[in-house]
Design a protein around this motif. Structure first.
Motif, PDB file in Angstrom:
ATOM      1  N   PRO A   1       0.787  -1.339   0.134  1.00 18.75           N
ATOM      2  CA  PRO A   1      -0.090   0.113   0.141  1.00 18.75           C
ATOM      3  C   PRO A   1       0.795   1.317  -0.160  1.00 18.75           C
ATOM      4  CG  PRO A   1      -0.864  -1.561   1.724  1.00 18.75           C
ATOM      5  CD  PRO A   1       0.371  -1.996   0.864  1.00 18.75           C
ATOM      6  N   GLY A   2       1.792   1.356   0.666  1.00 17.10           N
ATOM      7  CA  GLY A   2       2.889   2.519   0.870  1.00 17.10           C
ATOM      8  C   GLY A   2       3.489   2.680  -0.389  1.00 17.10           C
ATOM      9  N   ILE A   3       3.971   1.485  -1.148  1.00 14.72           N
ATOM     10  CA  ILE A   3       4.618   1.587  -2.205  1.00 14.72           C
ATOM     11  C   ILE A   3       3.752   2.178  -3.324  1.00 14.72           C
ATOM     12  CG2 ILE A   3       5.884   0.238  -4.086  1.00 14.72           C
ATOM     13  CD1 ILE A   3       6.866  -1.586  -1.807  1.00 14.72           C
ATOM     14  N   ILE A   4       2.552   1.581  -3.461  1.00 14.12           N
ATOM     15  CA  ILE A   4       1.700   2.184  -4.492  1.00 14.12           C
ATOM     16  C   ILE A   4       1.046   3.790  -4.452  1.00 14.12           C
ATOM     17  CG2 ILE A   4      -0.812   1.882  -5.390  1.00 14.12           C
ATOM     18  CD1 ILE A   4      -0.589  -1.007  -5.076  1.00 14.12           C
ATOM     19  N   PHE A   5       1.149   4.004  -3.010  1.00 17.53           N
ATOM     20  CA  PHE A   5       0.573   5.373  -2.690  1.00 17.53           C
ATOM     21  C   PHE A   5       1.908   6.129  -3.202  1.00 17.53           C
ATOM     22  CE2 PHE A   5       0.764   8.866   0.439  1.00 17.53           C
ATOM     23  CZ  PHE A   5      -0.246   9.678   0.057  1.00 17.53           C
ATOM     24  N   SER A   6       3.226   5.868  -2.891  1.00 14.20           N
ATOM     25  CA  SER A   6       4.094   6.986  -3.083  1.00 14.20           C
ATOM     26  C   SER A   6       4.419   7.089  -4.614  1.00 14.20           C
ATOM     27  CB  SER A   6       5.390   6.498  -2.153  1.00 14.20           C
ATOM     28  OG  SER A   6       5.945   5.272  -2.413  1.00 14.20           O
ATOM     29  N   GLY A   7       4.422   5.811  -5.122  1.00 16.92           N
ATOM     30  CA  GLY A   7       4.349   5.669  -6.564  1.00 16.92           C
ATOM     31  C   GLY A   7       3.442   6.703  -7.441  1.00 16.92           C
ATOM     32  N   MET A   8       1.921   6.376  -7.050  1.00 17.93           N
ATOM     33  CA  MET A   8       0.971   7.124  -7.769  1.00 17.93           C
ATOM     34  C   MET A   8       1.107   8.633  -7.389  1.00 17.93           C
ATOM     35  SD  MET A   8      -2.313   5.996  -5.747  1.00 17.93           S
ATOM     36  CE  MET A   8      -3.740   7.319  -6.426  1.00 17.93           C
ATOM     37  N   PHE A   9       1.636   8.978  -5.975  1.00 16.76           N
ATOM     38  CA  PHE A   9       1.838  10.277  -5.705  1.00 16.76           C
ATOM     39  C   PHE A   9       2.844  11.200  -6.564  1.00 16.76           C
ATOM     40  CE2 PHE A   9       2.269  13.909  -3.045  1.00 16.76           C
ATOM     41  CZ  PHE A   9       0.613  14.275  -2.593  1.00 16.76           C
ATOM     42  N   SER A  10       3.977  10.311  -6.704  1.00 17.55           N
ATOM     43  CA  SER A  10       4.927  10.830  -7.536  1.00 17.55           C
ATOM     44  C   SER A  10       4.712  11.044  -9.064  1.00 17.55           C
ATOM     45  CB  SER A  10       6.088   9.777  -7.543  1.00 17.55           C
ATOM     46  OG  SER A  10       6.719   9.443  -6.475  1.00 17.55           O
ATOM     47  N   PHE A  11       3.891  10.163  -9.362  1.00 20.95           N
ATOM     48  CA  PHE A  11       3.335  10.277 -10.890  1.00 20.95           C
ATOM     49  C   PHE A  11       2.520  11.556 -11.129  1.00 20.95           C
ATOM     50  CE2 PHE A  11       0.227   9.511 -14.336  1.00 20.95           C
ATOM     51  CZ  PHE A  11       1.247   9.092 -15.374  1.00 20.95           C
ATOM     52  N   THR A  12       1.737  11.681  -9.995  1.00 22.33           N
ATOM     53  CA  THR A  12       0.753  13.056 -10.100  1.00 22.33           C
ATOM     54  C   THR A  12       1.515  14.495 -10.047  1.00 22.33           C
ATOM     55  OG1 THR A  12      -0.287  11.605  -8.625  1.00 22.33           O
ATOM     56  CG2 THR A  12      -1.377  13.827  -9.478  1.00 22.33           C
TER      57      THR A  12
ATOM     58  N   PHE B   1      -9.179   4.956  -9.317  1.00 30.27           N
ATOM     59  CA  PHE B   1      -8.990   3.547  -9.044  1.00 30.27           C
ATOM     60  C   PHE B   1      -8.356   3.307  -7.767  1.00 30.27           C
ATOM     61  CE2 PHE B   1      -8.743   3.334 -14.028  1.00 30.27           C
ATOM     62  CZ  PHE B   1     -10.083   2.720 -14.041  1.00 30.27           C
ATOM     63  N   PHE B   2      -7.491   4.284  -7.564  1.00 30.52           N
ATOM     64  CA  PHE B   2      -6.652   3.887  -6.405  1.00 30.52           C
ATOM     65  C   PHE B   2      -7.021   4.677  -5.263  1.00 30.52           C
ATOM     66  CE2 PHE B   2      -3.926   2.840  -9.600  1.00 30.52           C
ATOM     67  CZ  PHE B   2      -3.396   1.443  -9.559  1.00 30.52           C
ATOM     68  N   MET B   3      -8.470   5.326  -5.263  1.00 35.78           N
ATOM     69  CA  MET B   3      -8.832   5.952  -4.151  1.00 35.78           C
ATOM     70  C   MET B   3      -8.758   5.484  -2.519  1.00 35.78           C
ATOM     71  SD  MET B   3     -10.104   8.739  -3.821  1.00 35.78           S
ATOM     72  CE  MET B   3     -10.519   9.822  -2.310  1.00 35.78           C
ATOM     73  N   ASP B   4      -8.918   3.926  -2.563  1.00 33.87           N
ATOM     74  CA  ASP B   4      -8.691   3.482  -1.172  1.00 33.87           C
ATOM     75  C   ASP B   4      -7.261   3.562  -0.624  1.00 33.87           C
ATOM     76  OD1 ASP B   4     -11.526   3.052  -0.883  1.00 33.87           O
ATOM     77  OD2 ASP B   4     -11.306   1.065  -1.900  1.00 33.87           O
ATOM     78  N   TYR B   5      -6.320   3.154  -1.464  1.00 36.89           N
ATOM     79  CA  TYR B   5      -5.058   3.306  -1.323  1.00 36.89           C
ATOM     80  C   TYR B   5      -4.574   4.613  -0.918  1.00 36.89           C
ATOM     81  CZ  TYR B   5      -3.680  -1.339  -3.069  1.00 36.89           C
ATOM     82  OH  TYR B   5      -3.518  -2.590  -3.179  1.00 36.89           O
ATOM     83  N   PHE B   6      -5.150   5.528  -1.408  1.00 33.28           N
ATOM     84  CA  PHE B   6      -5.008   6.903  -1.212  1.00 33.28           C
ATOM     85  C   PHE B   6      -5.107   7.509   0.028  1.00 33.28           C
ATOM     86  CE2 PHE B   6      -5.481  11.560  -1.334  1.00 33.28           C
ATOM     87  CZ  PHE B   6      -4.221  12.001  -1.890  1.00 33.28           C
ATOM     88  N   ILE B   7      -6.526   7.092   0.504  1.00 29.33           N
ATOM     89  CA  ILE B   7      -7.138   7.258   1.753  1.00 29.33           C
ATOM     90  C   ILE B   7      -6.094   6.926   2.978  1.00 29.33           C
ATOM     91  CG2 ILE B   7      -9.019   7.279   3.434  1.00 29.33           C
ATOM     92  CD1 ILE B   7      -9.923   9.586   1.207  1.00 29.33           C
TER      93      ILE B   7
ATOM     94  N   GLY C   1      -5.953  16.882 -20.321  1.00 29.37           N
ATOM     95  CA  GLY C   1      -4.896  16.702 -19.434  1.00 29.37           C
ATOM     96  C   GLY C   1      -5.239  16.512 -17.948  1.00 29.37           C
ATOM     97  N   SER C   2      -6.470  16.857 -17.616  1.00 26.83           N
ATOM     98  CA  SER C   2      -6.676  16.446 -16.086  1.00 26.83           C
ATOM     99  C   SER C   2      -7.446  15.053 -15.680  1.00 26.83           C
ATOM    100  CB  SER C   2      -8.007  17.490 -15.746  1.00 26.83           C
ATOM    101  OG  SER C   2      -7.400  18.828 -15.734  1.00 26.83           O
ATOM    102  N   VAL C   3      -7.918  14.481 -16.895  1.00 26.49           N
ATOM    103  CA  VAL C   3      -8.774  13.287 -16.998  1.00 26.49           C
ATOM    104  C   VAL C   3      -7.848  12.222 -16.502  1.00 26.49           C
ATOM    105  CG1 VAL C   3     -10.174  11.368 -18.157  1.00 26.49           C
ATOM    106  CG2 VAL C   3     -10.842  13.624 -18.086  1.00 26.49           C
ATOM    107  N   PRO C   4      -6.605  12.129 -17.096  1.00 25.52           N
ATOM    108  CA  PRO C   4      -5.877  10.750 -16.521  1.00 25.52           C
ATOM    109  C   PRO C   4      -5.586  10.763 -15.072  1.00 25.52           C
ATOM    110  CG  PRO C   4      -5.000  11.911 -18.599  1.00 25.52           C
ATOM    111  CD  PRO C   4      -6.130  12.751 -18.274  1.00 25.52           C
ATOM    112  N   VAL C   5      -5.301  11.905 -14.571  1.00 22.80           N
ATOM    113  CA  VAL C   5      -4.848  11.966 -13.060  1.00 22.80           C
ATOM    114  C   VAL C   5      -6.026  11.483 -12.219  1.00 22.80           C
ATOM    115  CG1 VAL C   5      -2.588  12.883 -12.786  1.00 22.80           C
ATOM    116  CG2 VAL C   5      -4.694  14.593 -12.943  1.00 22.80           C
TER     117      VAL C   5
END
Lengths: 305, 283
Positions: free
Chosen positions: B198-209, B266-272, B256-260
């Motif tokens: 969960p932490g790895i996915i969160f930091s990965g998607m946050f980095s992507f954003t 998709f990853f909302m639960d991981y995010f919260i 440009g906004s829709v992809p993020v």
């Protein structure tokens, strides 16, 4: 005499061994890529910024050493002083607005209601979407002729004359403050919400038994327990807002007549548009003392935890 | 009966009404972005119509956008840069985070504090000298300038985030494995990483954003239209002089906004859970 020298040598050897035992070597090996990147692309540029700021370098020309002249000249430049004041107004007003609204919104989101997770997700949108693109929408919403905000306010009878959002020195500052608050509020709300969720219900029940009304519960139970999170969020937001660039750059370009010029936009204009790199670097470095204050406060908090 | 009505009114005034106001504030710009992009030009600039609805929906603005601009190239640039930087930062962040959280060596704590401090350094403090560094690396005007520089603010974030995650995994589990003859690397890959997903996915998607949204570096380092990322290309190249083509601009902003936004849904639960568990435990 000889024995104490031998002891010293032993002590040094023991001390050295801490660095070369397998675990330590693995540790250094594992942090080295990150460390290398940070040194080359963060520490070195910082040194470079300081050395450039001490010269009168302009685009393409090395420039000569001036000492602190750039900094001293800036401190006497009325435009720079206005920029510093604008940055302060921008930061203080948006951070306090975000905190106030964030506390309220977090309280709302912490209650039980249907589709709560969907609502929490929607509230986050302004913070997730690329700022440069959402600010373009705000630019269109503030348009001098076609402003939909004016259209709605006029329609509801709240105002009787169109507001010149981005063309008036006062309203331009209001506009950038609104947009910054819009973008940053989700971060405040969700962080505070995370703090609220960790407060055990038992504490509220105990307060209720003691006859506390909601405002006393909030003041004596909620706020003290939220204090560490509030401190961290406010510190983060302070440095981000002081250094903010996109909102002002896209909405007003620092105008009208520099009414919304802040450190980063002035640094960009001076260095990248006018080509006076030395002076631009000096303006950017004025962010450093603020960063330092934030770091010191933050570390103090970390240590206490 | 009466008490029930009082309760309903209280709930409306105390919850639904203010919540609706906040939702309106948060979402209206997106609504406006969307409906502006589906309007025809005459409708967009007609002040006498009801401006909050669409009368004749059209895809004209999108056709213009995809046929006459390099939007697909910008989207590709953004994807490529964000994907590469997220991977680089995650890998380096896992290595550094694990070392600080688990290994005992002089300087570990100091390095942990240093990453935290670098996380606080704003990009606008260093963009001027970094432009020179990028130039001397021969990367000016290339998307590689972004792939090299973005990790400087992503690695500290990932490292800090993952330290908190690794610390929450009981040490005894991997020690058991190592007693059984597992090397540290294998213990990390086979035992610790799966538990930190969960932490790895969160930091990965946050980095992507963060990469997708970055503006200052991309604006400073890249000058030719074809190499821009979407967050810079739309506000700089679609505004021609003083002419604003709002329909096309809003269409591009939405694209440009829709992809993020999708990514997050998709990853909302991981995010919260990441936000509440890791992020705040970390700081």
């Amino acid at each position: 005499m000889t024995s104490s020298a031998a002891q010293d040598r032993d002590a040094v050897r023991v001390w050295l061994r801490r660095f070369v035992k397998p675990e330590a070597l693995t540790g250094y090996f594992m942090i080295s890529p990150a460390l290398f990147l940070i040194l080359v692309l963060l520490a070195y540029p910082f040194g470079l910024a300081v050395s450039i700021s001490l010269t009168d370098r302009i685009l393409g020309v090395p420039g000569k050493f001036l000492g602190l002249t750039n900094f001293l000249k800036l401190l006497q430049d009325p435009l720079f002083l206005e920029t510093a004041r604008n940055s302060l107004v921008y930061t203080v007003s948006t951070v306090s607005l975000k905190l106030l609204l964030g506390l309220i919104l977090a309280q709302l989101l912490n209650q039980e209601f249907r589709y709560r997770n969907v609502v929490r997700g929607l509230i986050l949108l302004p913070w997730i979407v690329p700022t440069s693109l959402s600010v373009l929408t705000w630019l269109w919403m503030f348009d001098s002729l076609f402003s939909v905000i004016n259209y709605m306010l006029l329609g509801l009878g709240i105002i009787s004359r169109k507001i010149n959002w981005l063309g008036d020195t006062f309203w331009a500052m209001v506009s950038v403050v609104i947009v910054n608050t819009w973008r940053g509020l989700p971060f405040f709300a969700v962080s505070i919400l995370a703090g609220l969720m960790t407060i055990p219900d038992a504490l509220y029940e105990a307060a209720e038994i003691d006859g506390a009304r909601w405002h006393r519960k909030y003041w004596h139970v909620t706020l003290p327990l939220l204090q560490p999170i509030i401190a961290v969020v406010v510190l983060f937001s302070t440095i981000w807002t002081f250094a903010d660039f996109q909102i002002v750059y896209i909405l007003t370009h620092g105008g009208p007549i520099n009414a919304t010029q802040i450190f980063s936009t002035m640094a960009y204009d001076v260095a990248m548009v006018a080509g006076r790199i030395g002076e631009g670097a000096a303006i950017s470095l004025f962010l450093f003392p603020i960063l330092l204050i934030v770091i010191v406060c933050m570390l103090r908090y970390l240590r206490r935890e | 009966m009466k008490r029930k009505r009082v309760r309903v009114i209280k709930r409306i005034l105390g919850l639904y009404l203010p919540l609706a106001a906040f939702l309106f504030f948060a979402l209206f710009p997106f609504y406006w972005m969307a409906i502006s992009s589906f309007k025809t030009n005459p409708e967009l600039y007609n002040l006498r119509m009801n401006r909050l609805v669409i009368k004749t929906p059209t895809l004209e603005q999108y056709r213009e956008l995809f046929e006459k601009t390099e939007i697909l190239k910008w989207l590709f640039n953004s994807f490529f840069v964000s994907f590469m930087t997220a991977i680089i930062s995650m890998v380096l962040g896992i290595l550094a985070g694990y070392a600080i959280a688990r290994l005992n060596f002089p300087g570990a704590k100091g390095f942990g504090v240093a990453t935290f401090i670098t996380y606080l350094v704003p990009t606008t403090l260093l963009f001027i000298p970094l432009a020179k560094v990028v130039q001397s690396l021969g990367l000016s005007n290339s998307i590689w300038s972004l792939i090299v520089t973005y990790p400087t603010f992503l690695i500290p974030f990932c490292t800090w985030m993952l330290i908190a995650y690794f610390k929450s995994i009981p040490r005894s589990i991997e020690e058991c494995a190592m007693v059984d003859g597992c090397t540290r690397l294998r213990a990390l890959i086979q035992i610790v990483l799966p538990m930190a997903i969960p932490g790895i996915i969160f930091s990965g998607m946050f980095s992507f954003t963060l990469s997708w949204n970055e503006f200052v570096y991309a604006l400073t380092f890249i000058s030719s239209t074809a190499n821009k990322t979407i967050s810079v290309a739309v506000p700089t190249t679609l505004i021609r002089g003083d002419a604003y083509f709002w329909g096309e601009l809003m269409a591009a902003s939405l694209v440009g906004s829709v992809p993020v936004a999708l990514f997050y849904s998709f990853f909302m639960d991981y995010f919260i859970s990441g936000m509440t568990a890791g992020a705040l435990k970390g700081v």
